[in-house]
Design an enzyme around this catalytic site. Sequence first.
Site, mmCIF file in Angstrom:
data_model
loop_
_atom_site.group_PDB
_atom_site.id
_atom_site.type_symbol
_atom_site.label_atom_id
_atom_site.label_comp_id
_atom_site.label_asym_id
_atom_site.label_seq_id
_atom_site.Cartn_x
_atom_site.Cartn_y
_atom_site.Cartn_z
ATOM 1 N N PRO A 112 0.821 -1.210 0.000
ATOM 2 C CA PRO A 112 0.000 0.000 0.000
ATOM 3 C C PRO A 112 0.858 1.264 0.000
ATOM 4 O O PRO A 112 1.921 1.300 0.600
ATOM 5 C CB PRO A 112 -0.816 -0.118 1.288
ATOM 6 C CG PRO A 112 -0.164 -1.173 2.102
ATOM 7 C CD PRO A 112 0.595 -2.058 1.162
ATOM 8 N N GLY A 114 2.311 4.860 0.767
ATOM 9 C CA GLY A 114 2.421 5.804 1.887
ATOM 10 C C GLY A 114 2.069 5.201 3.233
ATOM 11 O O GLY A 114 1.722 5.908 4.179
ATOM 12 N N ALA A 115 2.147 3.872 3.350
ATOM 13 C CA ALA A 115 1.666 3.225 4.570
ATOM 14 C C ALA A 115 2.810 2.754 5.458
ATOM 15 O O ALA A 115 2.585 2.029 6.421
ATOM 16 C CB ALA A 115 0.758 2.061 4.206
ATOM 17 N N LEU A 117 5.428 0.898 4.462
ATOM 18 C CA LEU A 117 6.036 -0.369 4.036
ATOM 19 C C LEU A 117 6.993 -0.179 2.862
ATOM 20 O O LEU A 117 7.355 -1.145 2.187
ATOM 21 C CB LEU A 117 4.946 -1.389 3.667
ATOM 22 C CG LEU A 117 4.016 -1.827 4.802
ATOM 23 C CD1 LEU A 117 3.011 -2.854 4.308
ATOM 24 C CD2 LEU A 117 4.823 -2.408 5.973
ATOM 25 N N GLY A 118 7.380 1.049 2.604
ATOM 26 C CA GLY A 118 8.420 1.279 1.597
ATOM 27 C C GLY A 118 7.944 1.083 0.170
ATOM 28 O O GLY A 118 8.708 0.640 -0.694
ATOM 29 N N SER A 119 6.674 1.459 -0.100
ATOM 30 C CA SER A 119 6.141 1.279 -1.455
ATOM 31 C C SER A 119 6.929 2.091 -2.477
ATOM 32 O O SER A 119 7.283 1.583 -3.547
ATOM 33 C CB SER A 119 4.675 1.695 -1.501
ATOM 34 O OG SER A 119 4.540 3.012 -1.010
ATOM 35 N N ALA A 121 9.995 3.238 -2.375
ATOM 36 C CA ALA A 121 11.354 2.726 -2.587
ATOM 37 C C ALA A 121 11.315 1.487 -3.473
ATOM 38 O O ALA A 121 12.125 1.332 -4.398
ATOM 39 C CB ALA A 121 12.012 2.395 -1.249
ATOM 40 N N ALA A 122 10.358 0.606 -3.232
ATOM 41 C CA ALA A 122 10.271 -0.620 -4.029
ATOM 42 C C ALA A 122 9.985 -0.299 -5.490
ATOM 43 O O ALA A 122 10.596 -0.881 -6.404
ATOM 44 C CB ALA A 122 9.194 -1.538 -3.455
ATOM 45 N N ASP A 164 15.286 3.042 3.162
ATOM 46 C CA ASP A 164 14.242 2.302 2.434
ATOM 47 C C ASP A 164 14.785 1.730 1.123
ATOM 48 O O ASP A 164 14.526 0.572 0.778
ATOM 49 C CB ASP A 164 13.057 3.222 2.106
ATOM 50 C CG ASP A 164 12.299 3.663 3.339
ATOM 51 O OD1 ASP A 164 12.871 3.668 4.439
ATOM 52 O OD2 ASP A 164 11.112 4.024 3.201
HETATM 53 C C1 MEV Z 1 10.147 6.597 5.871
HETATM 54 O O1 MEV Z 1 9.862 5.271 5.411
HETATM 55 C C2 MEV Z 1 11.279 6.572 6.844
HETATM 56 C C3 MEV Z 1 11.746 7.929 7.334
HETATM 57 O O2 MEV Z 1 12.820 7.682 8.254
HETATM 58 C C4 MEV Z 1 12.234 8.802 6.209
HETATM 59 C C5 MEV Z 1 13.523 8.284 5.578
HETATM 60 O O3 MEV Z 1 14.291 7.573 6.207
HETATM 61 O O4 MEV Z 1 13.759 8.652 4.399
HETATM 62 C C6 MEV Z 1 10.650 8.665 8.092
#
Ligand code: MEV
Length: 337
Positions: A112, A114-115, A117-119, A121-122, A164
Amino acid sequence: MPTVSTAPGKVYLFGEHAVVYGEPAVPCAVERRATVTVEPRADGNVRVRAEDLSLDGFTVEYDAGTAGPAVDAPTDLLEAATGYVDEAVAQAREAADAADAGFDVEVESEIPLGAGLGSSAAVVVAAIDAATRSLGEPLEPVELADRAFRAEYTVQDGQASRADTFASTMGGAVRVEGDDCRRIDAPALPFVVGFDGGAGDTGKLVAGVRALREEHGFAADTVAAIGDLVREGERVLADAPAGEPADEATLEALGGLMDFDHGLLSALGVSARSLDSMVWAAREAGATGAKLTGAGGGGCIVALDPTDATETALAYTPACEEAFRAELATEGVRRIE
Ligand code: MEV
């Protein structure tokens, strides 16, 4: 010929937010993936089709660099999603020295948006990998992770750590401290994720912590305290046999640190009622610890519980839309075609 790459999402065992200020963090890649398919286009344009970027699922089709898609989904989220794809394309063009390369890009994701879980970045990792391979210039993982970080950094206005994107590229448990990123040995951890169906705005949440940290010495101390607890957590991980199911003492020690981390993140203003309520449901069900994961504001929590109790309790928690067990993804970016 299309090229297809997938990359996993992640949960933070500890250290989100503080990692932006140079403290260490330990994100762990989990088996929920974004899949990106890229086909070259002769006309130099970029066309993006994205499905399932939220659990509700929607499709966007737009030409990169134009006004953007017209679909019924929160504008902020869509802008973020399309912005990440645009930046990934820019990185791939630069890496392959092919400024005019055109692509059809298709994004499917089980993560999902913005939740926590690193969407993003993936999606960025898989997109850069598929696009550079489609241009005949495959990247080594370290360069891929670096370019993915640069794409995120641009979209998030310079407020991103390498955590991420490095976790998504490399897979497994990783440790990130500033520019120093590496995989670490870790026991198998019984992660349970609760998702409230919502999302947080990473840029705004990071900016909020920055403002607090600049205004109050005690907020800066809170960020530093997160760094201290991460260092303690690393010692616990290092003492446990790698790859074997974590024993009770390890789960208690890690869980206690996760609880503490959630408290500090709450003090920094990045939790939410839904996240707190899922965290408490997990703790009361017997999880050894629970915390929000990622930027916060809404989205997901992560808990440790080798039994089914936490997943069941979360499924009956009104604030929780979906609860699932998340396996560590030992493989990061994966080349499918
Ligand atoms: C966001 O998934 C994680 C944060 O630490 C931002 C980042 O590390 O880029 C809030």
